[in-house]
Design an enzyme around this catalytic site. Structure first.
Site, PDB file in Angstrom:
ATOM      1  N   LYS A 162     -13.639 -12.495 -14.780  1.00 45.54           N
ATOM      2  CA  LYS A 162     -14.598 -13.538 -14.397  1.00 45.54           C
ATOM      3  C   LYS A 162     -15.946 -13.367 -15.105  1.00 45.54           C
ATOM      4  CE  LYS A 162     -14.379 -12.326 -10.043  1.00 45.54           C
ATOM      5  NZ  LYS A 162     -13.443 -11.174 -10.163  1.00 45.54           N
ATOM      6  N   ARG A 197     -16.804 -15.005  -1.513  1.00 43.05           N
ATOM      7  CA  ARG A 197     -15.698 -14.053  -1.394  1.00 43.05           C
ATOM      8  C   ARG A 197     -15.082 -14.075   0.002  1.00 43.05           C
ATOM      9  NH1 ARG A 197     -17.486 -10.278  -5.815  1.00 43.05           N
ATOM     10  NH2 ARG A 197     -16.008  -8.577  -5.992  1.00 43.05           N
ATOM     11  N   ARG A 245     -12.397  -0.428 -17.942  1.00 41.31           N
ATOM     12  CA  ARG A 245     -13.691  -1.124 -18.065  1.00 41.31           C
ATOM     13  C   ARG A 245     -14.815  -0.111 -18.273  1.00 41.31           C
ATOM     14  NH1 ARG A 245     -15.494  -5.643 -13.859  1.00 41.31           N
ATOM     15  NH2 ARG A 245     -15.192  -4.022 -12.290  1.00 41.31           N
ATOM     16  N   ARG A 290     -18.019   2.302 -14.064  1.00 43.85           N
ATOM     17  CA  ARG A 290     -18.561   2.006 -12.738  1.00 43.85           C
ATOM     18  C   ARG A 290     -17.907   2.915 -11.709  1.00 43.85           C
ATOM     19  NH1 ARG A 290     -18.324  -4.489 -11.837  1.00 43.85           N
ATOM     20  NH2 ARG A 290     -17.818  -3.799  -9.745  1.00 43.85           N
ATOM     21  N   ARG A 334     -10.588  -2.127  -3.030  1.00 42.27           N
ATOM     22  CA  ARG A 334     -11.111  -3.443  -3.426  1.00 42.27           C
ATOM     23  C   ARG A 334      -9.989  -4.476  -3.524  1.00 42.27           C
ATOM     24  NH1 ARG A 334     -13.813  -2.023  -8.706  1.00 42.27           N
ATOM     25  NH2 ARG A 334     -14.710  -4.101  -8.774  1.00 42.27           N
TER      26      ARG A 334
HETATM   27  P1  ADP Z   1     -14.452  -9.332 -13.294  1.00 35.84           P
HETATM   28  O1  ADP Z   1     -15.815  -9.898 -13.586  1.00 35.84           O
HETATM   29  O2  ADP Z   1     -13.465 -10.371 -12.855  1.00 35.84           O
HETATM   30  O3  ADP Z   1     -14.493  -8.146 -12.353  1.00 35.84           O
HETATM   31  P2  ADP Z   1     -14.581  -8.377 -16.090  1.00 35.84           P
HETATM   32  O4  ADP Z   1     -14.999  -9.612 -16.802  1.00 35.84           O
HETATM   33  O5  ADP Z   1     -15.605  -7.318 -15.887  1.00 35.84           O
HETATM   34  O6  ADP Z   1     -13.863  -8.771 -14.666  1.00 35.84           O
HETATM   35  O7  ADP Z   1     -13.312  -7.772 -16.861  1.00 35.84           O
HETATM   36  C1  ADP Z   1     -12.668  -6.573 -16.431  1.00 35.84           C
HETATM   37  C2  ADP Z   1     -12.258  -5.745 -17.651  1.00 35.84           C
HETATM   38  O8  ADP Z   1     -11.217  -6.402 -18.360  1.00 35.84           O
HETATM   39  C3  ADP Z   1     -13.385  -5.522 -18.644  1.00 35.84           C
HETATM   40  O9  ADP Z   1     -13.240  -4.220 -19.179  1.00 35.84           O
HETATM   41  C4  ADP Z   1     -13.149  -6.603 -19.717  1.00 35.84           C
HETATM   42  O10 ADP Z   1     -13.613  -6.184 -21.006  1.00 35.84           O
HETATM   43  C5  ADP Z   1     -11.635  -6.735 -19.693  1.00 35.84           C
HETATM   44  N1  ADP Z   1     -11.152  -8.116 -19.912  1.00 35.84           N
HETATM   45  C6  ADP Z   1     -11.716  -9.267 -19.439  1.00 35.84           C
HETATM   46  N2  ADP Z   1     -10.968 -10.347 -19.780  1.00 35.84           N
HETATM   47  C7  ADP Z   1      -9.907  -9.858 -20.476  1.00 35.84           C
HETATM   48  C8  ADP Z   1      -8.759 -10.461 -21.101  1.00 35.84           C
HETATM   49  N3  ADP Z   1      -8.561 -11.799 -21.045  1.00 35.84           N
HETATM   50  N4  ADP Z   1      -7.866  -9.650 -21.713  1.00 35.84           N
HETATM   51  C9  ADP Z   1      -8.059  -8.311 -21.740  1.00 35.84           C
HETATM   52  N5  ADP Z   1      -9.106  -7.679 -21.193  1.00 35.84           N
HETATM   53  C10 ADP Z   1     -10.013  -8.440 -20.559  1.00 35.84           C
HETATM   54  P1  AMP Z   2     -18.188  -7.215  -8.428  1.00 37.02           P
HETATM   55  O1  AMP Z   2     -19.148  -6.766  -9.473  1.00 37.02           O
HETATM   56  O2  AMP Z   2     -18.080  -8.707  -8.308  1.00 37.02           O
HETATM   57  O3  AMP Z   2     -16.834  -6.556  -8.572  1.00 37.02           O
HETATM   58  O4  AMP Z   2     -18.791  -6.737  -7.026  1.00 37.02           O
HETATM   59  C1  AMP Z   2     -19.025  -5.356  -6.763  1.00 37.02           C
HETATM   60  C2  AMP Z   2     -19.206  -5.135  -5.270  1.00 37.02           C
HETATM   61  O5  AMP Z   2     -20.348  -5.861  -4.794  1.00 37.02           O
HETATM   62  C3  AMP Z   2     -18.059  -5.613  -4.379  1.00 37.02           C
HETATM   63  O6  AMP Z   2     -17.023  -4.647  -4.280  1.00 37.02           O
HETATM   64  C4  AMP Z   2     -18.789  -5.839  -3.041  1.00 37.02           C
HETATM   65  O7  AMP Z   2     -19.046  -4.613  -2.379  1.00 37.02           O
HETATM   66  C5  AMP Z   2     -20.130  -6.401  -3.497  1.00 37.02           C
HETATM   67  N1  AMP Z   2     -20.094  -7.878  -3.606  1.00 37.02           N
HETATM   68  C6  AMP Z   2     -20.227  -8.634  -4.740  1.00 37.02           C
HETATM   69  N2  AMP Z   2     -20.163  -9.949  -4.453  1.00 37.02           N
HETATM   70  C7  AMP Z   2     -19.987 -10.048  -3.106  1.00 37.02           C
HETATM   71  C8  AMP Z   2     -19.838 -11.137  -2.192  1.00 37.02           C
HETATM   72  N3  AMP Z   2     -19.837 -12.411  -2.611  1.00 37.02           N
HETATM   73  N4  AMP Z   2     -19.660 -10.831  -0.882  1.00 37.02           N
HETATM   74  C9  AMP Z   2     -19.650  -9.572  -0.443  1.00 37.02           C
HETATM   75  N5  AMP Z   2     -19.777  -8.498  -1.236  1.00 37.02           N
HETATM   76  C10 AMP Z   2     -19.947  -8.728  -2.567  1.00 37.02           C
END
Ligand code: ADP
Ligand code: AMP
Length: 206
Positions: A13, A85, A124, A150, A161
């Site tokens: 995302k 969420r 990641r 992270r 999660r």
């Molecule tokens: P989210 O915001 O949904 O938690 P991220 O955008 O941070 O996910 O992506 C999670 C991991 O997967 C990152 O390391 C990113 O570089 C990688 N990634 C994102 N989209 C793709 C894709 N379409 N194919 C392969 N790897 C991806």
């Molecule tokens: P993310 O970066 O989106 O994976 O979010 C990291 C963490 O932040 C999650 O595991 C939650 O603990 C908190 N968080 C982010 N967005 C929300 C939301 N909309 N509602 C509740 N907790 C959130």
């Protein structure tokens, strides 16, 4: 245009939201990024949120809703990434937008099976200074760049999660499907292909 990016953690995302905001001028609102910044700066919100985030649980709805009310821009195109969420958050968003004469235009559901999610989260890496996101295999950082993992991408927290996602966030798929605005994406595809699918839905003007 108001877009919601919905899906399991690690589905891509944030990656897509960054591309779209760079190319098309969307305001990118990531509640995860905002919360991490609050934790770093040790603000009152950050102090309350930290323990939930460390455990892989959701931060309480009222804190998140207040945060969104504060940062949501008066004008312009917006991507909500990682919010809502819970159903309570989705309802609060609908109400907030209604008061402003707005509504969510599309909800992109990033669909990917657990194996893909686990591989993406475990690989990641982020640049702690800029927040830029990389993947050791799929989007490697430039040589010499200092990146970190992270804390909540470590295996025990990832399991939690995913369970929280299934219980509390997945019901939103149905919530938005009923409204007729859900667009399902095959999030297992490469970054550029997912991006092209999103642009096809929102149209070239946007
Ligand atoms: P989210 O915001 O949904 O938690 P991220 O955008 O941070 O996910 O992506 C999670 C991991 O997967 C990152 O390391 C990113 O570089 C990688 N990634 C994102 N989209 C793709 C894709 N379409 N194919 C392969 N790897 C991806
Ligand atoms: P993310 O970066 O989106 O994976 O979010 C990291 C963490 O932040 C999650 O595991 C939650 O603990 C908190 N968080 C982010 N967005 C929300 C939301 N909309 N509602 C509740 N907790 C959130």
């Amino acid at each position: 245009m108001i877009l919601v990016f919905l899906g399991p953690p690690g589905a891509g995302k944030g990656t897509q939201a960054k591309l779209l905001s760079k190319e098309k001028g969307y305001v990118h609102i990531s509640t995860g990024d905002l919360l991490r910044e609050a934790v770093r700066k040790q603000t009152p919100l950050g102090k309350k949120a930290k323990e939930y985030m460390d455990r892989g649980e959701l931060v309480p709805d009222e804190l998140i809703i207040a945060l969104i009310e504060e940062v949501f821009p008066e004008h312009g195109k917006v991507i909500l990434d990682g919010f809502p969420r819970t159903v309570a958050q989705a309802k609060a968003l609908d109400e907030m937008l209604k008061k402003r004469g707005l509504k969510v235009d599309y909800v992109f559901f990033f669909d990917a099976p657990d194996e893909v999610i686990v591989e993406r989260l475990s690989g990641r890496r982020v640049d702690p200074e800029t927040g830029e996101v990389y993947h050791v295999k799929f989007n490697p950082p430039p040589p010499g760049k200092k990146v970190v993992q992270r804390e909540d991408d470590k295996p025990e927290v990832v399991r939690k999660r995913l369970a929280v996602y299934r219980e509390q966030t997945a019901p939103l798929i149905d919530y938005y499907e009923r409204k007729g605005i859900l667009k399902k994406l095959d999030a297992t595809k490469p970054i550029e292909e997912v991006y092209a699918e999103i642009k096809e839905v929102i149209g070239n003007g946007d």
